[in-house]
Design a protein around this motif. Structure first.
Motif, PDB file in Angstrom:
ATOM      1  N   UNK A 206       2.285  12.131  -4.187  1.00  0.00           N
ATOM      2  CA  UNK A 206       1.466  12.195  -2.979  1.00  0.00           C
ATOM      3  C   UNK A 206       2.116  13.029  -1.883  1.00  0.00           C
ATOM      4  N   UNK A 207       1.280  13.492  -0.965  1.00  0.00           N
ATOM      5  CA  UNK A 207       1.704  14.438   0.058  1.00  0.00           C
ATOM      6  C   UNK A 207       2.411  13.825   1.250  1.00  0.00           C
TER       7      UNK A 207
ATOM      8  N   UNK B  66       0.811  -1.211   0.000  1.00  0.00           N
ATOM      9  CA  UNK B  66       0.000   0.000   0.000  1.00  0.00           C
ATOM     10  C   UNK B  66       0.843   1.258   0.000  1.00  0.00           C
ATOM     11  N   UNK B  67       0.244   2.323   0.463  1.00  0.00           N
ATOM     12  CA  UNK B  67       0.831   3.646   0.334  1.00  0.00           C
ATOM     13  C   UNK B  67       0.194   4.326  -0.865  1.00  0.00           C
ATOM     14  N   UNK B  68       0.030   5.644  -0.786  1.00  0.00           N
ATOM     15  CA  UNK B  68      -0.701   6.354  -1.840  1.00  0.00           C
ATOM     16  C   UNK B  68      -0.059   6.155  -3.207  1.00  0.00           C
ATOM     17  N   UNK B  69       1.248   6.383  -3.307  1.00  0.00           N
ATOM     18  CA  UNK B  69       1.916   6.243  -4.607  1.00  0.00           C
ATOM     19  C   UNK B  69       1.799   4.821  -5.141  1.00  0.00           C
TER      20      UNK B  69
ATOM     21  N   UNK C 109      -1.853  14.599  -4.923  1.00  0.00           N
ATOM     22  CA  UNK C 109      -2.850  14.300  -3.891  1.00  0.00           C
ATOM     23  C   UNK C 109      -2.207  14.456  -2.517  1.00  0.00           C
ATOM     24  N   UNK C 110      -2.968  14.888  -1.497  1.00  0.00           N
ATOM     25  CA  UNK C 110      -2.359  15.155  -0.196  1.00  0.00           C
ATOM     26  C   UNK C 110      -2.095  13.926   0.655  1.00  0.00           C
ATOM     27  N   UNK C 111      -2.676  12.773   0.335  1.00  0.00           N
ATOM     28  CA  UNK C 111      -2.521  11.527   1.094  1.00  0.00           C
ATOM     29  C   UNK C 111      -3.494  11.435   2.260  1.00  0.00           C
TER      30      UNK C 111
END
Length: 294
Positions: free
Chosen positions: A143-144, A40-43, A168-170
């Motif tokens: 991502x932020x 996972x993780x936003x990126x 995106x800010x996350x």
């Protein structure tokens, strides 16, 4: 390099530890459920979704040279992601994200992205050492979870001046980290209603109002979501607002990342604003209903 990337995904690459219960939960609840650990993780979430949509994403992030890191790199490769540009640290552990979800949505979450923050601009070395072309002229999903200083540098960097930046800010707690991109008039911002309110220092009744306010504040382009309520894309070409499909929600973590990836993929494939937004809302609806995975 094994392949040329279609897009760079810069930001958090970590393990998601998610506890889900089918019961309604509140602070202090102790409920039966399932606990899973997944990449996972936003990126990374955005990258995995982009790969599912037929693109070749490359990851720029920090992952430890530990057992968790080795397993995470292999999991990324299996999912069709290019990992050769990731900074591998000998002294920083692999990051993790932990969340608890109930039938009533996200109850609480903790994102431990300290290693990514500590790595700083080391994650951008592929853009300065010749591994990737620079100035980079392709699409970038950012991502932020990076530090305020590094995000500020990236908003102004000549290395990214020609890039199609998607930011995106996350999380709402990191929304203000997107301010440098508004000030620099760079990129497309992907935010939810709460994050838009934090950036504009006010509260909004709907996504259309929020998108217009972000543009008035200096944003070049803004995509604002509001859960099951209408989402809006705003920019120089105008404002487009659409209702998302109504579905039974079985999970929420990763929904925003899926939406962003689907929207980017649709636009890279040449779709206009209404069709790209419709495809993104459909993809997010399928994800939260449990019919698809990242």
């Amino acid at each position: 390099m094994n392949a040329t990337p279609d897009i760079l995904c810069i930001g958090s690459v970590l393990w998601d530890v998610i506890g889900r219960s089918e019961n309604t939960m509140r602070q202090g609840s102790d409920m039966p459920g399932r606990i899973t650990q997944l990449p996972g993780g936003v990126a990374l979430n955005i990258g995995m979704a982009l790969a599912r949509f037929g693109l070749r994403p490359a990851l720029l992030s920090a992952v430890g040279r530990d057992t968790d890191g080795d397993a995470l790199i292999e999991a990324c490769k299996v999912r069709g992601l290019l990992t050769e540009f990731i900074y591998r640290s000998d002294d920083l552990p692999t990051d993790k994200y932990m969340a608890v979800e109930g039938a009533n949505g996200l109850i609480a979450a903790i994102a431990d992205a300290h290693s990514l923050e500590a790595a700083g601009d080391k994650i951008l070395r592929p853009l300065t050492d010749g591994s990737l072309p620079a100035p980079y002229a392709g699409a970038i999903a950012l991502d932020g979870n990076l530090t305020v200083d590094l995000l500020g540098q990236m908003a102004q960097s000549p290395l990214l001046a020609a890039a199609d930046l998607r930011v995106a800010p996350a999380s709402p707690g990191k929304a203000l980290r997107l301010s440098p991109f508004i000030q620099a008039k760079r990129g497309t911002l992907y935010v939810n209603l709460e994050e838009a309110g934090l950036l504009c220092q006010t509260a909004f009744a709907n996504s259309s109002e929020a998108a217009r306010a972000l543009l008035a504040r200096g944003a070049v382009r803004a995509v604002v979501t509001d859960g099951s309520n209408p989402a809006t894309v705003g920019g120089a070409a105008g404002i487009v607002t659409q209702e998302p499909p109504q579905v039974h929600v079985t999970r929420v973590t990763g929904a925003g990342d899926t939406f962003m990836a689907a929207h980017i993929a649709a636009e890279l494939n040449g779709h206009d604003a209404p069709k790209a937004l419709a495809q993104a809302l459909e993809a997010a609806a399928l994800y939260v209903s449990g019919e698809t995975t990242i």
